[in-house]
Motif scaffolding. Structure first.
Motif, PDB file in Angstrom:
ATOM      1  N   UNK A   1      36.051  42.346  38.131  1.00  0.00           N
ATOM      2  CA  UNK A   1      36.425  42.828  39.455  1.00  0.00           C
ATOM      3  C   UNK A   1      37.913  43.116  39.489  1.00  0.00           C
ATOM      4  N   UNK A   2      38.361  43.902  40.461  1.00  0.00           N
ATOM      5  CA  UNK A   2      39.751  44.356  40.496  1.00  0.00           C
ATOM      6  C   UNK A   2      40.185  44.540  41.937  1.00  0.00           C
ATOM      7  N   UNK A   3      41.440  44.149  42.245  1.00  0.00           N
ATOM      8  CA  UNK A   3      41.968  44.333  43.595  1.00  0.00           C
ATOM      9  C   UNK A   3      43.481  44.476  43.537  1.00  0.00           C
ATOM     10  N   UNK A   4      44.038  45.202  44.513  1.00  0.00           N
ATOM     11  CA  UNK A   4      45.482  45.423  44.595  1.00  0.00           C
ATOM     12  C   UNK A   4      46.065  44.621  45.753  1.00  0.00           C
ATOM     13  N   UNK A   5      47.317  44.177  45.561  1.00  0.00           N
ATOM     14  CA  UNK A   5      48.035  43.464  46.601  1.00  0.00           C
ATOM     15  C   UNK A   5      49.248  44.255  47.054  1.00  0.00           C
ATOM     16  N   UNK A   6      50.317  43.540  47.370  1.00  0.00           N
ATOM     17  CA  UNK A   6      51.528  44.191  47.837  1.00  0.00           C
ATOM     18  C   UNK A   6      52.243  44.901  46.687  1.00  0.00           C
ATOM     19  N   UNK A   7      52.991  45.946  47.043  1.00  0.00           N
ATOM     20  CA  UNK A   7      53.749  46.667  46.032  1.00  0.00           C
ATOM     21  C   UNK A   7      52.831  47.235  44.980  1.00  0.00           C
ATOM     22  N   UNK A   8      53.079  46.858  43.715  1.00  0.00           N
ATOM     23  CA  UNK A   8      52.242  47.308  42.608  1.00  0.00           C
ATOM     24  C   UNK A   8      51.492  46.160  41.944  1.00  0.00           C
ATOM     25  N   UNK A   9      51.271  45.093  42.709  1.00  0.00           N
ATOM     26  CA  UNK A   9      50.543  43.939  42.193  1.00  0.00           C
ATOM     27  C   UNK A   9      49.054  44.247  42.091  1.00  0.00           C
ATOM     28  N   UNK A  10      48.454  43.845  40.974  1.00  0.00           N
ATOM     29  CA  UNK A  10      47.023  44.021  40.739  1.00  0.00           C
ATOM     30  C   UNK A  10      46.489  42.751  40.088  1.00  0.00           C
ATOM     31  N   UNK A  11      45.290  42.339  40.513  1.00  0.00           N
ATOM     32  CA  UNK A  11      44.668  41.163  39.905  1.00  0.00           C
ATOM     33  C   UNK A  11      43.247  41.521  39.489  1.00  0.00           C
ATOM     34  N   UNK A  12      42.858  41.088  38.281  1.00  0.00           N
ATOM     35  CA  UNK A  12      41.501  41.313  37.797  1.00  0.00           C
ATOM     36  C   UNK A  12      40.852  39.993  37.414  1.00  0.00           C
ATOM     37  N   UNK A  13      39.546  39.921  37.588  1.00  0.00           N
ATOM     38  CA  UNK A  13      38.760  38.738  37.201  1.00  0.00           C
ATOM     39  C   UNK A  13      37.616  39.203  36.311  1.00  0.00           C
ATOM     40  N   UNK A  14      37.163  38.326  35.410  1.00  0.00           N
ATOM     41  CA  UNK A  14      36.073  38.700  34.511  1.00  0.00           C
ATOM     42  C   UNK A  14      35.390  37.459  33.949  1.00  0.00           C
ATOM     43  N   UNK A  15      34.205  37.676  33.351  1.00  0.00           N
ATOM     44  CA  UNK A  15      33.499  36.608  32.642  1.00  0.00           C
ATOM     45  C   UNK A  15      34.023  36.547  31.219  1.00  0.00           C
ATOM     46  N   UNK A  16      34.334  35.326  30.755  1.00  0.00           N
ATOM     47  CA  UNK A  16      35.019  35.149  29.480  1.00  0.00           C
ATOM     48  C   UNK A  16      34.395  33.986  28.718  1.00  0.00           C
TER      49      UNK A  16
END
Length: 323
Positions: free
Chosen positions: A147-162
């Motif tokens: 999954x992927x989402x953007x925050x403030x400015x150019x912040x991006x966070x991703x989550x995954x199965x590992x």
């Protein structure tokens, strides 16, 4: 803009659930045929430009495409080939992800070799960067579910199965520059009973105040229920995951359906998910509300509230923010 966005979501879901683009003569006037492909994802930037990414497969070949619309979905650019990814995950939630930041459009894509990649489109020069690998342990994201989402400015966070701990567990990573570079991978949650559900897509949403919210399907004592965990320091620490809803999904296997979540301007989180063959909507710590039968629910946060859509026996069901 809101209504145009809704019709775009309808068209995307029709492609997503069917696997291929619809024929032009079968479409309603508000729908668009883009290209033959599967697993489309959509993001709308601050200027109202619609960005779409999707994958195609022919035999063992897997290609990643991008297109956009600057007129609210009336017309679209010609699909642009972003690259070929051997064994790219496509289907049942596996596929490219997309989000937009202040200056970039960010795309992530995973493959069954076990790697997760990111690339970004610069709004300034309209150029794409080369793919960079996100997972800092080799070949550990073999399910290609993220999954992927953007925050403030150019912040991006991703989550995954590992799988680096031996079973599928939940990992994440933060980028502060729109996906060009990524920080150290973070263990968000390690399943207490041999990992978490192995084939359900995790999802992430960043609220306006910067809180990270991650939803995933856990597996505990025979139940495959949805859980939510949150972080107030951009992934530095996550709170103890809490179960979403009051019922249990007892199943000896993976439903391959991870649900979705959104956060509004006040930070309120809304989740949608499947249990058995029923679709539910729920807020954390509140009872779930049944919406109907189906699978693969998605949620879109609008200024009027969350819009929800899901697939039911080959048709798209829709719940507007006013319902």
């Amino acid at each position: 803009m809101l209504l145009k966005l809704y019709t775009t979501v309808f068209a995307l879901l029709a492609i997503w659930t069917g696997g291929n683009a619809l024929k032009q003569d079968n479409l309603a006037p508000s729908q668009q045929t883009f290209w033959t492909g599967s697993q489309p994802e959509i993001s709308v930037d601050q200027k109202g430009i619609i960005h779409i990414v999707y994958g195609t497969k022919a035999g063992r070949e897997r290609d990643l495409y991008y297109l956009s619309s600057s007129d609210g979905g009336k017309s679209y650019s010609k699909p642009l080939l972003l690259g070929s990814f051997s064994q790219m995950g496509l289907g049942m939630g596996r596929g490219p992800q997309i989000t937009t930041t202040m200056e970039y459009t960010v795309v992530t894509v995973g493959d069954h070799h076990g790697d997760l990649f990111a690339m970004r489109l610069s709004a300034e020069n309209n150029q794409w960067s080369s793919p960079v690998k996100i997972n800092d342990a080799d070949t550990t994201a073999k399910e290609a579910l993220s999954g992927l989402s953007a925050g403030k400015g150019n912040d991006v966070y991703t989550v995954w199965l590992d799988t680096r701990l031996g079973n599928n567990n939940l990992y994440g990573a933060l980028s502060k520059d729109g996906g060009l570079t990524w920080g150290k991978n973070q263990l968000i949650y390690q399943g207490e009973q041999n990992g978490i559900c192995d084939c359900c897509k995790p999802s992430v949403a960043i609220s306006r105040n910067g809180d990270l919210h991650v939803m995933f399907r856990n597996k505990v004592s025979g139940a495959r229920n949805m859980y939510l965990t949150s972080s107030k320091d951009y992934g530095g620490h996550f709170d103890k995951p809490q179960k979403i809803g009051t019922g249990d999904f007892m199943i000896d296997g993976c439903p391959m359906d991870g649900g979705d979540l959104s956060a509004d301007a006040t930070g309120k989180v809304t989740t949608v998910f499947r249990r058995q063959m029923e679709i539910y909507v729920a807020e954390p710590s509140k009872p779930e509300i049944k919406l109907g039968s189906g699978r693969t629910p998605v949620i879109l946060q609008t200024s009027q509230g969350p819009a929800i859509a899901w697939e039911q026996q080959g048709t798209i069901q829709f719940r507007s923010p006013n319902d």
